[in-house]
Design an enzyme around this catalytic site. Sequence first.
Site, PDB file in Angstrom:
ATOM      1  N   HIS A 179       0.837  -1.217   0.000  1.00 17.21           N
ATOM      2  CA  HIS A 179       0.000   0.000   0.000  1.00 17.21           C
ATOM      3  C   HIS A 179       0.867   1.261   0.000  1.00 17.21           C
ATOM      4  CE1 HIS A 179      -3.543  -2.194   2.205  1.00 17.21           C
ATOM      5  NE2 HIS A 179      -3.734  -2.227   0.901  1.00 17.21           N
ATOM      6  N   ASN A 210     -10.459  -3.515   2.581  1.00 20.72           N
ATOM      7  CA  ASN A 210     -10.518  -4.959   2.746  1.00 20.72           C
ATOM      8  C   ASN A 210      -9.116  -5.472   3.097  1.00 20.72           C
ATOM      9  OD1 ASN A 210     -11.885  -7.426   2.680  1.00 20.72           O
ATOM     10  ND2 ASN A 210     -11.146  -7.807   0.601  1.00 20.72           N
ATOM     11  N   GLY A 332     -11.961   3.306   6.234  1.00 27.82           N
ATOM     12  CA  GLY A 332     -11.414   4.538   6.815  1.00 27.82           C
ATOM     13  C   GLY A 332     -12.120   5.785   6.317  1.00 27.82           C
ATOM     14  N   ASN A 334     -15.289   5.852   4.931  1.00 29.57           N
ATOM     15  CA  ASN A 334     -16.761   5.843   4.963  1.00 29.57           C
ATOM     16  C   ASN A 334     -17.401   5.541   6.312  1.00 29.57           C
ATOM     17  OD1 ASN A 334     -17.424   6.247   2.073  1.00 29.57           O
ATOM     18  ND2 ASN A 334     -16.153   4.434   1.851  1.00 29.57           N
ATOM     19  N   GLU A 385      -4.722   6.337  -5.495  1.00 24.91           N
ATOM     20  CA  GLU A 385      -3.467   5.709  -5.916  1.00 24.91           C
ATOM     21  C   GLU A 385      -3.143   6.023  -7.378  1.00 24.91           C
ATOM     22  OE1 GLU A 385      -2.991   1.676  -3.660  1.00 24.91           O
ATOM     23  OE2 GLU A 385      -5.103   2.161  -3.776  1.00 24.91           O
TER      24      GLU A 385
HETATM   25  P1  AMP Z   1     -11.601  -1.153  -0.034  1.00 26.48           P
HETATM   26  O1  AMP Z   1     -10.770  -2.404   0.000  1.00 26.48           O
HETATM   27  O2  AMP Z   1     -10.813   0.095   0.160  1.00 26.48           O
HETATM   28  O3  AMP Z   1     -12.527  -1.100  -1.220  1.00 26.48           O
HETATM   29  O4  AMP Z   1     -12.565  -1.221   1.256  1.00 26.48           O
HETATM   30  C1  AMP Z   1     -13.506  -2.272   1.465  1.00 26.48           C
HETATM   31  C2  AMP Z   1     -14.126  -2.115   2.853  1.00 26.48           C
HETATM   32  O5  AMP Z   1     -14.628  -0.787   2.991  1.00 26.48           O
HETATM   33  C3  AMP Z   1     -15.307  -3.063   3.089  1.00 26.48           C
HETATM   34  O6  AMP Z   1     -15.149  -3.699   4.340  1.00 26.48           O
HETATM   35  C4  AMP Z   1     -16.535  -2.166   3.083  1.00 26.48           C
HETATM   36  O7  AMP Z   1     -17.441  -2.525   4.086  1.00 26.48           O
HETATM   37  C5  AMP Z   1     -15.994  -0.782   3.370  1.00 26.48           C
HETATM   38  N1  AMP Z   1     -16.689   0.196   2.528  1.00 26.48           N
HETATM   39  C6  AMP Z   1     -16.416   0.466   1.244  1.00 26.48           C
HETATM   40  N2  AMP Z   1     -17.255   1.421   0.766  1.00 26.48           N
HETATM   41  C7  AMP Z   1     -18.086   1.758   1.773  1.00 26.48           C
HETATM   42  C8  AMP Z   1     -19.177   2.669   1.914  1.00 26.48           C
HETATM   43  N3  AMP Z   1     -19.567   3.442   0.911  1.00 26.48           N
HETATM   44  N4  AMP Z   1     -19.768   2.734   3.118  1.00 26.48           N
HETATM   45  C9  AMP Z   1     -19.370   1.978   4.125  1.00 26.48           C
HETATM   46  N5  AMP Z   1     -18.356   1.091   4.063  1.00 26.48           N
HETATM   47  C10 AMP Z   1     -17.714   0.978   2.907  1.00 26.48           C
END
Ligand code: AMP
Length: 400
Positions: A179, A210, A332, A334, A385
């Site tokens: 990252h 995730n 982080g 949302n 990114e």
């Molecule tokens: P990422 O890997 O950055 O896409 O993040 C995925 C994680 O972020 C998952 O656990 C989702 O529950 C959380 N997440 C992504 N988008 C949202 C959203 N709009 N509202 C709440 N949680 C979110």
Amino acid sequence: MKVLVINAGSSSIKYQLIDMANEKLLAKGLVERIGGEGSQLTHKVNGVATEIKQPMKDHSEGLRLVLNALIDEKIGVIKSLSEISAIGHRILHGGGKYSHATLINEEVIKDLKSYIPLGPLHMPANIQGIEACMKVMPGTKNVGVFDTAFHATMPDYAYMYAVPYSWYKDYGIRKYGFHGTSHEYIAKETAKVMGQDISKLKIISCHLGNGASVAAVKNGKCIDTSMGFTPLEGLVMGTRSGDIDPAVLEFVMDKTGMNVHEMLNALNKKSGLLGLSELSNDMRDVLKAEKEGNDKARLAVDKFVYSVKKYIGAYAAAMGGVDAISFSAGTGENRDDIRERIMEGLDFLGVDFDKQKNKDFIRGENFKISKDNSKVAVYIIPTDEEMSIARQTKEIIETK
Ligand code: AMP
């Protein structure tokens, strides 16, 4: 100058074309299922998507389709491919060697091939992406931007494991961190919104998606990060265990008859939020279940929050203080509830967290969520990114 950013996966290519004159996104898209049934391109301009379904046997064919879309009369955004000054590639691993973005030549490709054992899932795809660009757009410069590069400044006592030294010498066993492109972007944006020089700041960057990791950025340089030799170490993640006593592996393998491959699969894909909650790797699902009284979901969230809190404490100690803590990525950016739980009890560090601002944040914007008199500033910094890759690509092209 227009930069094409490419993130090549094993059967996919994500791309963005960015005009660096004003850092404007011109087009973005995704090629999926390359080499398989149902391959297609989704090309987006100003949020309007066009889908093109067409068989593609390899990455070169996928890339050709992308380039045709970019210059298409109807859905295109440029007149000719010669408008693309350079291509920036997201690359997982730069070994211990690449500490900066690099102009790609034959020697770099040879090095990247030697790093395949360090990232067997991503590296072959990253290399295919580069080779496809060289084939389809000969003469256009390619720049590699490495996910490990920002962490190359860690001191040896941070990146070494206390194992037989020969493992490092003979096999490159050490913490690399991942990252990096995101942490670099978050740290630089944090300094920018603070209106301060990054070389005078101690920043803790929390990329919580995730996959999740924390980085300690002191005076603009990464001095430690939570992911390790692979992205398995560190925080509790969607499906990854994060830190664990390795003696557990032998114990459970003896009990269950699992082989080492199955064990690592369990730690990478069946652990973390999913493993503890026995429900989902997605924070939204786990939080919903927790609200409905599911105690395993409560435990999964508590364990995640606790792991982030511990790393923040550790990195404040490692840097001899902290000026700013920034939250980024899916969770982080949302989840105000998760941010509030992580920040709870950190007032001893000098954090005066503003719960109301944290709830009233504006999605997609850099946003301060600490009180104005807080000794430690806390921010939401939406990571980008692709923009980071495009900026680094431009920098390399302009200096070479
Ligand atoms: P990422 O890997 O950055 O896409 O993040 C995925 C994680 O972020 C998952 O656990 C989702 O529950 C959380 N997440 C992504 N988008 C949202 C959203 N709009 N509202 C709440 N949680 C979110």
